[in-house]
Design a protein around this motif. Sequence first.
Motif, short mmCIF file in Angstrom:
data_model
loop_
_atom_site.label_atom_id
_atom_site.label_comp_id
_atom_site.label_asym_id
_atom_site.label_seq_id
_atom_site.Cartn_x
_atom_site.Cartn_y
_atom_site.Cartn_z
N GLN A 97 0.87 -1.10 -0.07
CA GLN A 97 0.10 0.02 0.15
C GLN A 97 1.02 1.24 -0.06
O GLN A 97 1.85 1.21 0.81
CB GLN A 97 -0.99 0.06 1.30
N VAL A 98 0.65 2.15 -0.84
CA VAL A 98 1.17 3.45 -0.84
C VAL A 98 0.45 4.65 -0.25
O VAL A 98 -0.73 4.73 -0.74
CB VAL A 98 1.57 3.83 -2.48
N GLY A 99 0.94 5.25 0.97
CA GLY A 99 0.10 6.35 1.39
C GLY A 99 0.40 6.13 2.97
O GLY A 99 0.68 5.05 3.34
N SER A 100 0.14 7.09 3.68
CA SER A 100 -0.35 8.33 3.28
C SER A 100 0.91 9.21 2.64
O SER A 100 2.00 8.85 2.83
CB SER A 100 -0.73 9.13 4.65
N PHE A 101 0.65 10.53 2.40
CA PHE A 101 1.66 11.39 1.87
C PHE A 101 2.08 12.21 2.84
O PHE A 101 1.16 12.43 3.90
CB PHE A 101 0.93 12.26 0.67
N LEU A 102 3.45 12.13 2.81
CA LEU A 102 4.20 13.17 3.89
C LEU A 102 5.18 14.06 3.18
O LEU A 102 5.75 13.91 2.25
CB LEU A 102 5.07 12.28 4.73
N THR A 103 4.98 15.21 3.80
CA THR A 103 6.12 16.30 3.31
C THR A 103 7.45 15.94 4.02
O THR A 103 7.69 15.64 5.03
CB THR A 103 5.73 17.62 3.95
N TYR A 104 8.56 16.00 3.26
CA TYR A 104 9.80 15.47 3.62
C TYR A 104 10.62 16.61 3.30
O TYR A 104 10.32 17.97 3.48
CB TYR A 104 10.42 14.26 2.40
N HIS A 105 12.07 16.59 3.94
CA HIS A 105 12.91 17.60 3.85
C HIS A 105 13.13 18.34 2.58
O HIS A 105 13.75 19.61 2.56
CB HIS A 105 14.16 17.27 4.80
N SER A 106 12.87 17.44 1.75
CA SER A 106 13.20 18.28 0.27
C SER A 106 12.02 17.93 -0.92
O SER A 106 12.24 17.57 -2.12
CB SER A 106 14.55 17.90 -0.09
N GLY A 107 10.75 17.44 -0.37
CA GLY A 107 9.75 17.09 -1.31
C GLY A 107 8.59 16.47 -0.77
O GLY A 107 8.33 16.48 0.51
N VAL A 108 7.88 15.67 -1.22
CA VAL A 108 6.71 14.94 -1.05
C VAL A 108 6.77 13.54 -1.27
O VAL A 108 7.23 13.09 -2.33
CB VAL A 108 5.46 15.40 -1.35
N ILE A 109 6.71 12.78 -0.26
CA ILE A 109 6.87 11.39 -0.31
C ILE A 109 5.65 10.73 0.05
O ILE A 109 4.66 11.07 0.71
CB ILE A 109 7.92 10.63 0.40
N ALA A 110 5.42 9.35 -0.45
CA ALA A 110 4.43 8.43 0.26
C ALA A 110 5.12 7.25 0.91
O ALA A 110 6.14 6.65 0.39
CB ALA A 110 3.67 7.82 -1.06
N ASP A 111 4.58 6.98 2.10
CA ASP A 111 4.83 5.81 2.80
C ASP A 111 4.51 4.54 2.22
O ASP A 111 3.58 4.65 1.34
CB ASP A 111 4.32 5.73 4.28
N LEU A 112 5.56 3.47 2.22
CA LEU A 112 5.04 2.06 1.74
C LEU A 112 4.87 1.07 2.79
O LEU A 112 5.74 0.83 3.72
CB LEU A 112 6.08 1.66 1.01
N HIS A 113 3.94 0.30 2.84
CA HIS A 113 3.57 -0.79 3.96
C HIS A 113 2.76 -1.80 3.55
O HIS A 113 1.76 -1.43 2.62
CB HIS A 113 3.14 0.09 5.11
N PRO A 114 2.57 -2.61 3.81
CA PRO A 114 3.51 -3.44 5.00
C PRO A 114 5.02 -3.52 4.14
O PRO A 114 4.74 -3.81 2.81
CB PRO A 114 3.13 -4.88 5.43
N ASP A 115 6.01 -3.55 4.76
CA ASP A 115 7.29 -3.29 4.20
C ASP A 115 8.36 -4.66 4.31
O ASP A 115 9.41 -4.54 3.97
CB ASP A 115 8.07 -2.08 4.45
N ASP A 116 7.77 -5.61 4.82
CA ASP A 116 8.62 -6.80 4.76
C ASP A 116 9.05 -7.39 3.61
O ASP A 116 10.15 -7.69 3.66
CB ASP A 116 7.90 -7.65 5.90
N ASP A 117 8.09 -7.66 2.67
CA ASP A 117 8.53 -8.16 1.41
C ASP A 117 9.35 -7.08 0.70
O ASP A 117 10.37 -7.49 0.11
CB ASP A 117 7.27 -8.29 0.56
#
Length: 207
Positions: A97-117
Amino acid sequence: MKPFVYKHADARWPEGATLLHVYLAVSDQDRDLLDLVTSANGALKDFPLTPVPPRWLHVTLDQITDRPAAAISQQERDELVGVLTKQLTDFKPFEVQVGSFLTYHSGVIADLHPDDDLAALHRAVRGAIRAVRGDEAVRYPWGLQRLTISYAREEASSDDAQRILRRVRPSHAPLHVTEVHLVDVTADSTAKAITWELLATIPLGGQ
């Protein structure tokens, strides 16, 4: 947010050079994700951000850090593709799953989860690179991975951008992971753009 700086391992990307990477690319089968990214970038259109065009959306699995792409011969590339193919034969496709969106120190990213695989896939890819090219080739600082959707061109308020991003709905979409790509990547620090030449596609599970 501050202007994004492209990196080669832990240093600045060498001017005029391209670098080999192994990427996951967002594809047409990820239509819900493409629509979600478009919505998020549209919501931030008044910020000094350069959106990543749909065809260049990617997750970095690893960067080959020992030499620029031009110094890596076709024979060496073929050897790397062969080891990657063997390493990923038994690795089954999966979904994150991609999201939620997060402001980063130099742009906008989306978290990835679950991330074991995803982490296991990175370890498999890194193991293949190390086997072919040694420890100097695997100095890319890999941590919790993300999908970058835009790069900052100028300073901007992360808090203001985050308040807008929280209203983007739906907040998540799936990414289907069925293959990885060996790519020769160009970073344009002025345009804040990443593009690449596709060198090889390695399917998961020997498809």
